[in-house]
Design a protein around this motif. Structure first.
Motif, PDB file in Angstrom:
ATOM      1  N   ALA A 233       5.686 112.193   1.607  1.00 30.40           N
ATOM      2  CA  ALA A 233       4.781 113.236   2.112  1.00 30.40           C
ATOM      3  C   ALA A 233       3.901 113.730   0.974  1.00 30.40           C
ATOM      4  O   ALA A 233       4.361 113.887  -0.163  1.00 30.40           O
ATOM      5  N   ASP A 234       2.619 113.954   1.297  1.00 32.49           N
ATOM      6  CA  ASP A 234       1.707 114.554   0.325  1.00 32.49           C
ATOM      7  C   ASP A 234       1.975 116.051   0.225  1.00 32.49           C
ATOM      8  O   ASP A 234       2.166 116.728   1.243  1.00 32.49           O
ATOM      9  N   ILE A 235       1.965 116.557  -0.992  1.00 33.81           N
ATOM     10  CA  ILE A 235       2.086 118.001  -1.216  1.00 33.81           C
ATOM     11  C   ILE A 235       0.710 118.534  -1.578  1.00 33.81           C
ATOM     12  O   ILE A 235       0.066 118.042  -2.513  1.00 33.81           O
ATOM     13  N   VAL A 236       0.246 119.523  -0.839  1.00 29.39           N
ATOM     14  CA  VAL A 236      -1.066 120.123  -1.100  1.00 29.39           C
ATOM     15  C   VAL A 236      -0.871 121.597  -1.435  1.00 29.39           C
ATOM     16  O   VAL A 236      -0.236 122.343  -0.669  1.00 29.39           O
ATOM     17  N   VAL A 237      -1.398 122.006  -2.578  1.00 34.45           N
ATOM     18  CA  VAL A 237      -1.364 123.407  -2.998  1.00 34.45           C
ATOM     19  C   VAL A 237      -2.789 123.957  -2.934  1.00 34.45           C
ATOM     20  O   VAL A 237      -3.712 123.375  -3.523  1.00 34.45           O
ATOM     21  N   THR A 238      -2.976 125.057  -2.212  1.00 32.21           N
ATOM     22  CA  THR A 238      -4.292 125.677  -2.054  1.00 32.21           C
ATOM     23  C   THR A 238      -4.306 127.035  -2.743  1.00 32.21           C
ATOM     24  O   THR A 238      -3.396 127.845  -2.564  1.00 32.21           O
ATOM     25  N   THR A 239      -5.362 127.271  -3.535  1.00 33.07           N
ATOM     26  CA  THR A 239      -5.540 128.542  -4.241  1.00 33.07           C
ATOM     27  C   THR A 239      -6.958 129.052  -3.985  1.00 33.07           C
ATOM     28  O   THR A 239      -7.754 128.392  -3.321  1.00 33.07           O
ATOM     29  N   THR A 240      -7.266 130.197  -4.580  1.00 39.17           N
ATOM     30  CA  THR A 240      -8.622 130.724  -4.485  1.00 39.17           C
ATOM     31  C   THR A 240      -9.623 129.761  -5.102  1.00 39.17           C
ATOM     32  O   THR A 240     -10.787 129.714  -4.703  1.00 39.17           O
ATOM     33  N   GLY A 241      -9.174 128.964  -6.073  1.00 41.83           N
ATOM     34  CA  GLY A 241     -10.058 128.026  -6.758  1.00 41.83           C
ATOM     35  C   GLY A 241     -10.195 126.684  -6.083  1.00 41.83           C
ATOM     36  O   GLY A 241     -10.934 125.821  -6.565  1.00 41.83           O
ATOM     37  N   GLY A 242      -9.499 126.463  -4.975  1.00 46.10           N
ATOM     38  CA  GLY A 242      -9.566 125.181  -4.281  1.00 46.10           C
ATOM     39  C   GLY A 242      -8.182 124.649  -3.982  1.00 46.10           C
ATOM     40  O   GLY A 242      -7.230 125.423  -3.847  1.00 46.10           O
ATOM     41  N   SER A 243      -8.055 123.349  -3.896  1.00 43.70           N
ATOM     42  CA  SER A 243      -6.756 122.749  -3.599  1.00 43.70           C
ATOM     43  C   SER A 243      -6.588 121.453  -4.378  1.00 43.70           C
ATOM     44  O   SER A 243      -7.561 120.847  -4.831  1.00 43.70           O
ATOM     45  N   ASP A 244      -5.327 121.042  -4.525  1.00 40.80           N
ATOM     46  CA  ASP A 244      -5.011 119.766  -5.174  1.00 40.80           C
ATOM     47  C   ASP A 244      -3.853 119.125  -4.439  1.00 40.80           C
ATOM     48  O   ASP A 244      -3.000 119.814  -3.865  1.00 40.80           O
ATOM     49  N   THR A 245      -3.843 117.803  -4.451  1.00 37.56           N
ATOM     50  CA  THR A 245      -2.835 117.044  -3.706  1.00 37.56           C
ATOM     51  C   THR A 245      -1.996 116.197  -4.650  1.00 37.56           C
ATOM     52  O   THR A 245      -2.546 115.482  -5.508  1.00 37.56           O
TER      53      THR A 245
END
Length: 258
Positions: A233-245
């Protein structure tokens, strides 16, 4: 009663501009006849500074004032009729929403305050934003790109400039690792996710399914895996600055079957 600037026909008026900041300092040109040797130019009762003078033109710098006033020119031959000039009060800013965003810019912010309807320019630090709408109480602008960090916002109107609000550019996050990297499809596995720029994390997902999480620091957060299907599974973290996978960052293990 004096008229407002929108009521005046600027094409036929021998004064330009016919409005300026209540703090004064506006360069104004008055044209007409018999203006040579002007001894005084008054905005209401207040004298202006004469900077140039010919028989057909007087250049002045407006004094401070408020509201709408009559402008008169005095010469040795007498005093002219009054021309209307409108003082614009300086802007004030009271709030900014949102107050942070991505370094790439492009997002919209709303500034509230007073005397904002003549807004002509806005800067975020040294970078110019784009004003998309303005009225007396609100300005909507598009944020330019900027480096990570906090910058002052300066808003310029016909009445002057104002600052005092700040906007924070947030760098995009990175997700580098997860520990442990596998667990049951039923979910419920506590994991630690490492990376950078994680302080403003607003969402963590595993293949699109949201996980509960807690931010420990800018470089670490904990999460509990949601239920998933067997496989990576891909893990995606989203913040005020955008997101990364973190692609295929977590492996869901199927339970035993008999």
């Amino acid at each position: 009663m004096f008229l407002t600037p929108s009521d005046w026909n600027e094409d036929s008026m021998p004064i330009s501009p016919n409005q300026g900041s209540s703090a004064g300092g506006t360069a104004v040109v008055i044209t007409g006849t018999g203006l040579a040797n002007a001894t005084a130019v008054r905005f209401g009762l207040n004298p202006a500074t004469i900077t140039a003078n010919t028989a057909t033109q007087v250049d002045v710098v407006s004094p401070a004032g408020h509201g709408s006033v009559g402008v008169t020119v005095a010469t040795p031959g007498g005093t002219s009729n009054a021309l209307p000039f409108f003082y614009i009060e300086p802007p004030t800013k009271t709030s900014l929403s949102p107050s942070s965003g991505v370094t790439a810019g492009g997002n919209s912010v709303t500034i509230t305050g007073t005397n904002l309807n003549t807004a002509s320019a806005i800067t975020f630090g040294a970078n110019a934003g784009t004003i998309t709408s303005a009225n007396a109480g609100t300005v909507v602008a598009t944020v330019p790109a900027g480096a990570a960090g906090t910058v002052p916002i300066t808003l310029t109107t016909s009445g002057g400039s104002t600052n005092g609000l700040f906007y924070t550019y947030v760098a995009a996050p990175t997700v580098t690792d997860v520990d442990p990297a596998e667990g049951p499809t039923a979910g419920g596995t506590p994991v630690t996710i490492g990376g950078t720029g994680l302080t403003t994390t607003s969402q963590v997902t595993f293949d699109g399914a949201p996980a509960s999480f807690s931010v420990l620091s800018d470089t670490e957060l904990t999460a509990v895996t949601p239920a998933g299907t067997a496989g990576t599974a891909d893990i995606v973290v989203t913040t005020t600055g955008g997101s990364d996978t973190l692609a295929a960052g977590f492996n869901y293990l199927a339970g035993p079957g008999i």
